[in-house]
Design a protein around this motif. Structure first.
Motif, PDB file in Angstrom:
ATOM      1  N   TYR A   1      44.770  44.384  40.851  1.00 55.04           N
ATOM      2  CA  TYR A   1      45.449  43.090  40.891  1.00 55.04           C
ATOM      3  C   TYR A   1      46.727  43.228  41.690  1.00 55.04           C
ATOM      4  CZ  TYR A   1      48.458  44.997  37.157  1.00 55.04           C
ATOM      5  OH  TYR A   1      49.324  45.763  36.434  1.00 55.04           O
ATOM      6  N   ASN A   2      47.284  42.088  42.141  1.00 55.50           N
ATOM      7  CA  ASN A   2      48.478  42.043  42.979  1.00 55.50           C
ATOM      8  C   ASN A   2      49.606  41.308  42.276  1.00 55.50           C
ATOM      9  OD1 ASN A   2      47.882  43.140  45.813  1.00 55.50           O
ATOM     10  ND2 ASN A   2      46.084  41.896  45.361  1.00 55.50           N
TER      11      ASN A   2
ATOM     12  N   TYR B   1      39.404  36.851  44.533  1.00 53.52           N
ATOM     13  CA  TYR B   1      39.105  37.694  43.371  1.00 53.52           C
ATOM     14  C   TYR B   1      39.026  39.157  43.818  1.00 53.52           C
ATOM     15  CZ  TYR B   1      36.385  40.070  39.792  1.00 53.52           C
ATOM     16  OH  TYR B   1      35.934  40.957  38.867  1.00 53.52           O
ATOM     17  N   SER B   2      39.759  40.032  43.123  1.00 55.02           N
ATOM     18  CA  SER B   2      39.806  41.452  43.477  1.00 55.02           C
ATOM     19  C   SER B   2      39.219  42.271  42.338  1.00 55.02           C
ATOM     20  CB  SER B   2      41.250  41.883  43.756  1.00 55.02           C
ATOM     21  OG  SER B   2      41.300  43.264  44.026  1.00 55.02           O
TER      22      SER B   2
ATOM     23  N   SER C   1      43.845  33.050  42.747  1.00 55.87           N
ATOM     24  CA  SER C   1      42.910  33.593  41.754  1.00 55.87           C
ATOM     25  C   SER C   1      41.486  33.154  42.028  1.00 55.87           C
ATOM     26  CB  SER C   1      43.330  33.148  40.341  1.00 55.87           C
ATOM     27  OG  SER C   1      44.629  33.598  40.037  1.00 55.87           O
TER      28      SER C   1
ATOM     29  N   PRO D   1      48.905  38.132  37.890  1.00 54.43           N
ATOM     30  CA  PRO D   1      47.674  37.675  37.230  1.00 54.43           C
ATOM     31  C   PRO D   1      47.932  36.970  35.904  1.00 54.43           C
ATOM     32  CG  PRO D   1      47.852  40.085  37.203  1.00 54.43           C
ATOM     33  CD  PRO D   1      48.885  39.583  38.139  1.00 54.43           C
TER      34      PRO D   1
END
Length: 535
Positions: A199-200, A194-195, A190, A213
């Protein structure tokens, strides 16, 4: 009022500008739908590229956690004894703890199915060892090349347990393993990956969540992720798209965001044989709206800049006329300024020439020299002849007609020697002048203002008390870039000075744009620095 008159005078430009700006905004309205379609395609393509980048990052991190398993596997293949294996595995066990996501590692030695030795990188209680022993027994039931990657949940943590089995040369079975804290792995991911806009979620081959997440899902089987797409569908999918990793794409509703998302299922490539499934979710509509909003904003800015550009064209003619007028005024002022500066320079130069002429004919120096000569004739006739010769040389130097007011250091030094000789006759041992050459003779061809050294020596004699008990010491240091003249500072009670000599030197250096001329009192010394000029 003037602005309105300018618009009226150039109204055809104004009307053309309004028409073009209006046409531009009409075109924007007509192509909005086309922009939306193109933007959606671009956003989908960008999301796919993000998916690949995130997949590469996750693959790197998972392989980093499996690296120790590879090292242990290579150690087992070297054909070592039990003691050698235990020693080397102990070193690897210590290395695992350098990874902040690994919380424990251990080594277990079995001989004929019986546990004969065990140790861990941290102290484990009986319950923890019991859990590890169960996993070890399950591992020993498999083939010798087998490994275990299993999610283990406790009251305080969620772990991914990795274990590998090997044999020593004596046939002892040795099991090495370590625990990866998945909560720590979530915190690390995290913070470092950061995306924006998606999210994955990671699952192992059993469908247990390894990364999410929302950490409350970690360690659980989240069934709704595999309602439309099964785990086997993902593991068996081999069709790639545009040269990227194979993936399965569906639209779904995110349990985390509560929005419709585009979901990509794919398998993370790992160096070891265990399955890790990545599920990447991206809110497509939000990304499209943001991109479309940015595109429209850029078009509006272009329209605004176009409007401003045409307004500038309307005022260009007036601006050009005004600029030419101002330019002519500035040119006239510069010419007037140059004329005044030339007159000022001529006046200052005349004053400087007058001061130099006065110094050449200085009556005080001549009277003092003649008085010294009268006394010298009575006491030392031979020396008086040399005195007369030196005096004539001094006045020949002073009265010589020159172009400009610069002289070489060599010529000035030769003149100064004669001048000092005359002054020494007058003051005897009360005057001491030393000349030091620190430049190796390199500065003799450089220049200084005419009479610069004589001016400083004469000022020192003129403004300081000179007696046998309190003699005057003057030191002249010739350096590569300057001449430093210093004397002990013992000013007379009443000194008649107009600072003409220093003003002459200051103005001379300013004329040649040299700003390093200095004259000041430092402690009990008066010091003056004469910069050397290269003309």
């Amino acid at each position: 009022m003037g602005f309105l008159l300018n618009i009226k005078r150039h109204q055809h430009y104004f009307y053309i500008s309004i028409f073009l700006v209006g046409l531009f905004f009409v075109i924007i309205g007509l192509i909005t739908s086309k922009i939306t379609d193109v933007t959606e395609e671009l956003v989908v393509e960008v999301i796919r590229e993000k998916h690949v980048a995130q997949q590469n990052a996750l693959s790197f991190e998972i392989n980093a956690l499996d690296l120790y398993m590879t090292d242990v596997e290579n150690t087992f293949s070297n054909g070592l004894s039990s003691d050698q294996l235990v020693s080397r595995l102990g070193l690897i066990s210590e290395l695992t703890l350098t990874n902040e996501k690994i919380v424990n590692s251990w080594v277990m030695v079995f001989q004929k199915g019986e546990l004969i030795d065990k140790f861990s990188s941290r102290i484990l209680d009986a319950e923890e060892w019991a859990g590890i022993a169960l996993e070890a027994e399950a591992l020993m039931a498999l083939t010798m090349e087998s490994t275990i990657n299993k999610i283990v949940r406790t009251d305080s943590s969620t772990l991914e347990r990795k274990m590998i089995m090997g044999k020593s040369t004596k046939g002892d079975v040795i099991i090495f393993g370590y625990d990866v804290d998945l909560i720590r792995f979530w915190e690390y991911y995290s913070q470092n990956y950061y995306s924006r806009g998606g999210y994955n979620v990671l699952f192992n081959g059993d469908g247990i969540c390894m990364l999410h997440p929302d950490p409350k899902y970690i360690g659980q089987a989240i069934e709704f992720y595999f309602e439309e797409v099964s785990i086997q569908d993902v593991l068996n999918n081999e069709e790639g798209s545009k040269g990227i990793f194979p993936f399965i794409q569906i639209q779904a509703v995110s349990e985390y965001l509560g929005l419709e998302v585009m979901r990509y299922y794919s398998v993370i490539e790992t160096n070891r044989k265990h399955d890790v499934i990545q599920v990447a979710s991206f809110p497509i509509q939000i990304n499209i709206e943001e991109s479309l909003l940015d595109t429209k904003r850029y078009f509006y800015w272009i329209g605004l800049l176009t409007l401003v550009t045409f307004i500038m064209i309307l005022g260009l003619s007036r601006f050009q006329l005004k600029r030419e007028f101002v330019k002519n005024r500035v040119t006239e002022k510069e010419k007037e300024h140059l004329k005044l500066m030339n007159e000022k320079y001529q006046r200052e130069n005349a004053v400087l020439q007058l001061r130099r002429l006065k110094r050449k004919m200085n009556p005080h120096f001549l009277f003092n020299a003649l008085n010294s000569l009268i006394m010298l004739i009575e006491t030392n006739p031979e020396l008086s002849q040399e005195f007369v010769l030196k005096l004539s040389e001094v006045y020949r130097y002073l009265l010589k007609d020159r172009q400009g007011n610069l002289i070489t250091v060599k010529e000035e030094m030769e003149f100064l020697q004669q001048y000092i000789f005359l002054q020494k006759i007058r003051f005897s041992t009360s005057l001491n002048v030393s000349i030091l050459y620190e430049d190796g003779g390199m500065s003799m061809t450089k220049s200084i203002p005419l009479l610069a050294l004589e001016t400083l020596v004469e000022n020192a004699i003129k403004h300081n008390e000179i007696t046998k008990t309190n003699p005057l010491y003057i030191e002249i240091k010739v350096k590569e870039d300057q001449i430093v003249v210093s004397n002990n500072y013992n000013p007379r009670a009443v000194a008649d000075s107009h600072h003409l000599g220093l003003e002459y030197l200051k103005n001379s250096y300013e004329y040649y744009e040299v700003s390093t001329f200095r004259a000041r009192v430092v402690g009990d010394q008066y010091i003056c620095c004469l910069p050397l000029l290269t003309v």
